[in-house]
Design a protein around this motif. Structure first.
Motif, short mmCIF file in Angstrom:
data_model
loop_
_atom_site.label_atom_id
_atom_site.label_comp_id
_atom_site.label_asym_id
_atom_site.label_seq_id
_atom_site.Cartn_x
_atom_site.Cartn_y
_atom_site.Cartn_z
N LEU A 3 0.86 -1.49 -0.07
CA LEU A 3 0.15 0.11 -0.09
C LEU A 3 0.90 1.14 -0.02
CD1 LEU A 3 -2.76 0.92 0.00
CD2 LEU A 3 -2.86 0.81 2.58
N ARG A 46 -2.34 -3.40 2.35
CA ARG A 46 -3.93 -3.81 2.25
C ARG A 46 -4.00 -5.09 2.33
NH1 ARG A 46 -6.53 0.24 -1.09
NH2 ARG A 46 -6.93 1.33 0.97
N ASP A 103 -8.90 4.86 0.05
CA ASP A 103 -8.10 5.59 -0.79
C ASP A 103 -8.01 7.21 -0.98
OD1 ASP A 103 -6.55 3.18 -1.45
OD2 ASP A 103 -8.33 2.58 -2.89
N ARG A 108 -7.60 10.02 -0.20
CA ARG A 108 -6.52 10.77 0.53
C ARG A 108 -6.72 12.27 0.19
NH1 ARG A 108 -0.33 9.75 1.28
NH2 ARG A 108 -0.33 10.22 -1.06
#
Length: 316
Positions: free
Chosen positions: A24, A35, A92, A94
């Protein structure tokens, strides 16, 4: 990014037998993240190998944040001796990548991040947090002297520590607030319910509220416009401009040292691309009258050609 050999047994003990482990991310420390896919869902495996890393501060700060109602990843399983933690997967989305993809949302997302800080600062720092005191400030600022100065061919004259002592003295005893210390666009997740999730908070201390404002608004990895910075400081409310400049200068000097160390010691030259941005922040902070003794030291001992211009070309 090969999973540790002990990972399958750890996951089996945690009820994730046979799960797939996918790389990840890594970060600027020895920690690595994977992950985990299986068991009807996903999770994140943190590999923080001792003795270089210690997962106990992460666990303590996560508990502290949960008690206050903030979204830190839930701990699903742990093996402190091996430095393995299985965490809730925040996905995911972010902040950094979301803003790159949807720049029109910048004001909205930064406003959320500021509101989170304002709420966090309503609560006293947890008893489990060590103080952000002068010794820590000096140790961090010292990274500039230890790593940056020799990297650009400069000797270290005296007076550096004394200049920081003089400048930071008015705020060094201010330890009322939880300071996450790396609160920026690469450590903030946008969760499906619209709230913000927190990452990389294991180094939290009890310190001054202006520090995390600096982390967010003088971001080492992403440009924040002066207009957005001013709007977000106004949204937060009263901010001591001297403290903001002092902690900005201290943090940015520290990061210049850390990024140089990542290049010289750890073989990670990609961090050098951020050095010009850090110099822009640092020089602006040094212009504040509260930084007069530190500015005088930099003006005397770090010539212009050893600052941002030095990093204009990739280093060997």
């Amino acid at each position: 990014m090969i999973p540790p050999a002990t990972a399958p047994h750890f996951l089996n003990q945690a009820g994730w037998s046979g799960a797939q482990i996918v790389p990840l991310a890594g970060d600027a420390s020895f920690r690595r993240y994977f992950r985990v896919l299986g068991n009807g869902g996903t999770a994140v495996l943190m590999d923080a190998p001792p003795p270089e890393e210690d997962v106990r501060p992460f666990l303590a700060v996560a508990d502290h944040l949960h008690r206050l109602g903030f979204a830190a990843p839930r701990v699903l399983a742990r093996d402190v001796d091996q430095g393995l933690i299985l965490l809730e997967d925040f996905g995911d989305a972010r902040m950094r990548e979301m803003l790159d993809a949807e720049p029109a949302r910048e004001q909205q997302i930064y406003s959320q991040a500021i509101d989170l800080l304002r709420e966090l600062h309503r609560h006293p720092a947890g008893h489990e947090l060590a103080p952000y005191d002068m010794a820590v400030y000096q140790r961090e600022a010292g990274l500039f002297a230890e790593w940056y100065m020799p990297a650009v061919g400069l000797d270290l004259p005296g007076g550096y520590e004394q200049a920081w002592n003089e400048a930071l003295a008015p705020i060094a005893s201010h330890q009322s607030t939880t300071v996450l210390r790396d609160y920026h666009a690469e450590n903030i997740m946008l969760l499906p319910d619209g709230s913000l999730g927190l990452l990389d908070f294991q180094d939290a201390l009890a310190g001054h509220p202006a520090y995390d404002l600096v982390s967010l608004l003088q971001d080492a990895r992403r440009d924040v416009s002066p207009e957005l910075e001013a709007a977000m400081l106004a949204r937060y409310g009263h901010v001591d401009d001297a403290a903001y400049a002092l902690l900005g200068a201290q943090r940015n000097a520290k990061i210049l040292g850390i990024f140089t160390r990542l290049w010289k010691r750890d073989g990670k030259p990609r961090y050098l691309a951020f050095q010009p941005r850090m110099w822009r922040y640092l020089e602006r902070d040094l212009a504040h009258p509260a930084l007069a003794p530190v500015k005088a030291w930099f003006d005397a001992h770090v010539p212009v050609e050893a600052r941002a211009a030095f990093w204009a070309e990739p280093r060997a």
